[in-house]
Design a protein around this motif. Structure first.
Motif, mmCIF file in Angstrom:
data_model
loop_
_atom_site.group_PDB
_atom_site.id
_atom_site.type_symbol
_atom_site.label_atom_id
_atom_site.label_comp_id
_atom_site.label_asym_id
_atom_site.label_seq_id
_atom_site.Cartn_x
_atom_site.Cartn_y
_atom_site.Cartn_z
ATOM 1 N N ARG A 1 23.386 -0.802 3.557
ATOM 2 C CA ARG A 1 21.980 -1.116 3.814
ATOM 3 C C ARG A 1 21.427 -0.233 4.933
ATOM 4 N NH1 ARG A 1 21.261 -7.305 4.602
ATOM 5 N NH2 ARG A 1 21.710 -7.270 2.358
ATOM 6 N N THR A 2 20.240 0.307 4.691
ATOM 7 C CA THR A 2 19.523 1.099 5.702
ATOM 8 C C THR A 2 18.217 0.392 6.046
ATOM 9 O OG1 THR A 2 20.438 3.253 5.094
ATOM 10 C CG2 THR A 2 18.273 3.257 6.130
ATOM 11 N N PHE A 3 17.942 0.308 7.332
ATOM 12 C CA PHE A 3 16.716 -0.296 7.842
ATOM 13 C C PHE A 3 15.845 0.804 8.442
ATOM 14 C CE2 PHE A 3 20.003 -3.424 7.845
ATOM 15 C CZ PHE A 3 19.391 -4.627 7.518
ATOM 16 N N VAL A 4 14.575 0.814 8.081
ATOM 17 C CA VAL A 4 13.675 1.832 8.608
ATOM 18 C C VAL A 4 12.333 1.202 8.962
ATOM 19 C CG1 VAL A 4 12.922 2.500 6.270
ATOM 20 C CG2 VAL A 4 12.625 4.093 8.183
ATOM 21 N N SER A 5 11.819 1.562 10.114
ATOM 22 C CA SER A 5 10.527 1.047 10.570
ATOM 23 C C SER A 5 9.437 2.048 10.230
ATOM 24 C CB SER A 5 10.567 0.806 12.080
ATOM 25 O OG SER A 5 9.338 0.279 12.533
ATOM 26 N N LEU A 6 8.370 1.583 9.568
ATOM 27 C CA LEU A 6 7.327 2.472 9.057
ATOM 28 C C LEU A 6 5.932 1.901 9.294
ATOM 29 C CD1 LEU A 6 8.967 3.300 5.589
ATOM 30 C CD2 LEU A 6 8.958 4.768 7.622
ATOM 31 N N THR A 7 5.691 1.369 10.475
ATOM 32 C CA THR A 7 4.376 0.788 10.738
ATOM 33 C C THR A 7 3.350 1.889 10.985
ATOM 34 O OG1 THR A 7 4.725 0.627 13.127
ATOM 35 C CG2 THR A 7 5.473 -1.217 11.772
ATOM 36 N N GLY A 8 2.086 1.528 10.864
ATOM 37 C CA GLY A 8 1.036 2.502 11.152
ATOM 38 C C GLY A 8 -0.231 2.199 10.382
ATOM 39 N N PRO A 9 -1.372 2.677 10.895
ATOM 40 C CA PRO A 9 -2.645 2.459 10.212
ATOM 41 C C PRO A 9 -2.843 3.458 9.077
ATOM 42 C CG PRO A 9 -3.005 3.665 12.240
ATOM 43 C CD PRO A 9 -1.537 3.353 12.183
ATOM 44 N N ALA A 10 -3.289 2.985 7.935
ATOM 45 C CA ALA A 10 -3.528 3.874 6.794
ATOM 46 C C ALA A 10 -4.654 4.853 7.074
ATOM 47 C CB ALA A 10 -3.852 3.046 5.557
ATOM 48 N N GLY A 11 -5.468 4.583 8.071
ATOM 49 C CA GLY A 11 -6.573 5.465 8.404
ATOM 50 C C GLY A 11 -6.209 6.601 9.328
ATOM 51 N N ASN A 12 -4.924 6.822 9.577
ATOM 52 C CA ASN A 12 -4.479 7.907 10.445
ATOM 53 C C ASN A 12 -3.502 8.780 9.666
ATOM 54 O OD1 ASN A 12 -3.055 9.507 12.385
ATOM 55 N ND2 ASN A 12 -3.690 8.096 13.998
ATOM 56 N N LEU A 13 -3.958 9.946 9.217
ATOM 57 C CA LEU A 13 -3.129 10.800 8.379
ATOM 58 C C LEU A 13 -1.954 11.376 9.148
ATOM 59 C CD1 LEU A 13 -5.879 12.740 6.366
ATOM 60 C CD2 LEU A 13 -4.844 10.502 5.901
ATOM 61 N N GLY A 14 -2.095 11.549 10.459
ATOM 62 C CA GLY A 14 -0.987 12.039 11.262
ATOM 63 C C GLY A 14 0.138 11.039 11.348
ATOM 64 N N ASP A 15 -0.210 9.764 11.522
ATOM 65 C CA ASP A 15 0.815 8.724 11.531
ATOM 66 C C ASP A 15 1.540 8.677 10.194
ATOM 67 O OD1 ASP A 15 0.382 8.024 14.115
ATOM 68 O OD2 ASP A 15 -0.550 6.083 13.706
ATOM 69 N N ALA A 16 0.785 8.822 9.107
ATOM 70 C CA ALA A 16 1.409 8.829 7.783
ATOM 71 C C ALA A 16 2.374 10.009 7.651
ATOM 72 C CB ALA A 16 0.341 8.891 6.699
ATOM 73 N N LEU A 17 1.989 11.151 8.191
ATOM 74 C CA LEU A 17 2.834 12.345 8.122
ATOM 75 C C LEU A 17 4.195 12.103 8.755
ATOM 76 C CD1 LEU A 17 3.100 15.493 7.647
ATOM 77 C CD2 LEU A 17 2.266 15.718 10.008
ATOM 78 N N ILE A 18 4.217 11.560 9.963
ATOM 79 C CA ILE A 18 5.504 11.403 10.648
ATOM 80 C C ILE A 18 6.276 10.187 10.155
ATOM 81 C CG2 ILE A 18 4.788 12.708 12.669
ATOM 82 C CD1 ILE A 18 4.304 10.101 14.139
ATOM 83 N N ARG A 19 5.590 9.171 9.653
ATOM 84 C CA ARG A 19 6.328 8.052 9.050
ATOM 85 C C ARG A 19 6.969 8.508 7.735
ATOM 86 N NH1 ARG A 19 4.744 6.852 13.487
ATOM 87 N NH2 ARG A 19 3.876 4.852 14.116
ATOM 88 N N ARG A 20 6.291 9.383 6.996
ATOM 89 C CA ARG A 20 6.865 9.918 5.763
ATOM 90 C C ARG A 20 8.117 10.731 6.084
ATOM 91 N NH1 ARG A 20 2.816 13.255 4.052
ATOM 92 N NH2 ARG A 20 1.626 11.403 3.491
ATOM 93 N N GLY A 21 8.049 11.496 7.159
ATOM 94 C CA GLY A 21 9.226 12.238 7.580
ATOM 95 C C GLY A 21 10.369 11.326 7.968
ATOM 96 N N THR A 22 10.036 10.229 8.640
ATOM 97 C CA THR A 22 11.044 9.232 9.000
ATOM 98 C C THR A 22 11.697 8.648 7.754
ATOM 99 O OG1 THR A 22 9.809 8.660 11.016
ATOM 100 C CG2 THR A 22 11.422 7.056 10.222
ATOM 101 N N LEU A 23 10.866 8.297 6.775
ATOM 102 C CA LEU A 23 11.382 7.734 5.522
ATOM 103 C C LEU A 23 12.294 8.731 4.816
ATOM 104 C CD1 LEU A 23 11.425 5.575 3.284
ATOM 105 C CD2 LEU A 23 9.314 6.595 2.391
ATOM 106 N N ASP A 24 11.920 9.999 4.812
ATOM 107 C CA ASP A 24 12.742 11.016 4.158
ATOM 108 C C ASP A 24 14.154 11.039 4.734
ATOM 109 O OD1 ASP A 24 10.694 11.752 2.487
ATOM 110 O OD2 ASP A 24 10.090 13.500 3.663
#
Length: 367
Positions: free
Chosen positions: A16-39
């Motif tokens: 099992r892997t646990f990953v934290s991916l919180t962030g506002p959908a209205g911030n494309l930069g936050d999405a960028l680095i959370r996507r990198g985290t998920l990868d």
């Protein structure tokens, strides 16, 4: 013969892997680095558990969260997250979010929980990963708790030297946004835009700044365009377009996925992108534009983060420069396109190596 017949081996419990991916959908930069985290988390275990806080469904789409992931939402699910972590099979993987970590007063309890999670995973002989991060507003005891948890993690990366020194860390790494991959964009001679995207919460730039940018754009035959990478900056982008006699791209009713696609296409057409937001400039650099920060009283955030990948001199304090000096500074930046592309490519390679090291460590722990 044994009276009970042949015995079957027990099937191992799924990893099992646990990953934290919180962030506002209205911030494309936050999405960028959370996507990198998920990868970095994908494919490291049989099961993926993602905590996304109060994010809407479009956030999951932005990040590419697999449909078979266990998605936990809202603070009410934190107890379930902790229970699943405590009851996870041995050698779990815990991946924290990339980005900026506030350590001002009031964050002590949160950091205490994160320290407990870290120690729990280590007791289970698992792997803890903290992707490239920065700290701000460091106060005690939050700083001590955060630093202790980082030192207890196998992978704790800092995206700038100041954060590394503040926490007593050891490993410097490019912002994870640089792992998103370079885009070809238009050929340099075909690029015809100067793009501006500034924070809405900062003071409006003065007339001298605007006149300097207009003079620069006219001298190099560039169309000025303002774009919105963070929804709360939309009104500021509208104001800047008026000040700069430019074109305004509103966000409007477009969803975040479509907005990201549009903004990145705009950067593909730009020679220079001016911003005081780090991930605006990272996305711009990935598209082959030269990233520039020229605003009054800039923080060290952008300069320090780009220094990590070997790019310095991209930031200037507009409050200390005359309009002619601003124009000269921008003109000098136009010569740096090849330097920027080379530095971004090297940053991506460093991040790829780090991800490979993480995956190797996970495999070794479970061997």
């Amino acid at each position: 013969m044994h009276s009970g017949g042949s015995t079957a081996r027990r099937r191992p419990r799924p990893t099992r892997t646990f990953v934290s991916l919180t962030g506002p959908a209205g911030n494309l930069g936050d999405a960028l680095i959370r996507r990198g985290t998920l990868d970095w988390a994908l494919g490291t275990s049989d099961e993926l558990v993602a905590y996304v806080g109060g994010a809407p469904d479009v956030w999951l789409q932005q990040l590419g969260v697999p449909t078979d992931a266990i998605v936990l939402r809202e603070k009410s699910s934190i107890a379930r997250w902790l229970w699943m972590l405590a009851t996870a099979p041995r050698r779990p993987v815990l991946v924290f979010e990339a980005g900026e970590v506030p350590l001002d007063r009031g964050n002590g309890l949160r950091e205490l929980v994160f320290l407990a999670e870290t120690l729990l995973v280590r007791l289970k002989r698992g792997i803890v990963v903290r992707p490239p991060r920065a700290v701000r507003a460091a106060t005690q005891p939050s700083l001590w708790l955060h630093s202790t948890a980082a030192k207890a993690s196998q992978f704790a990366l800092w995206r700038d030297g100041t954060s590394r020194a503040t926490t007593g860390g050891s490993r410097l790494a490019p912002d994870i946004g640089f792992a998103a991959g370079q885009r070809p964009g238009l050929l340099w001679d075909e690029r015809d835009e100067l793009i501006v995207s500034l924070r809405g919460k900062r003071p409006v730039p003065d007339k001298e700044w605007a006149e300097a940018l207009k003079a620069f754009a006219a001298a190099h035959e560039l169309r000025v365009r303002t774009v919105v990478q963070v929804r709360e900056d939309e009104e500021r982008a509208r104001e800047l377009a008026t000040m700069l006699d430019g074109v305004f791209d509103e966000w409007g009713d477009r969803d975040a996925v479509a907005q990201e696609a549009l903004v990145r296409e705009r950067y593909d057409h730009a020679r220079l992108v001016i911003s005081d937001r780090l991930h605006v400039l990272i996305l711009a650099a990935l598209s082959g534009a030269v990233p520039v920060e020229v605003v009054a009283d800039p923080t060290r955030k952008i300069a320090d983060s780009f220094a990590t990948i070997g790019l310095t001199g991209l930031s200037a304090d507009a409050a200390s420069l005359s309009p002619d000096e601003i124009t000269a500074f921008l003109t000098k930046q136009l010569t740096r396109a090849d330097e920027v592309r080379a530095a971004v490519a090297a940053a991506e390679a460093r991040l790829d190596e780090t991800e490979a090291d993480i995956r190797s460590a996970i495999e070794a722990a479970r061997a």
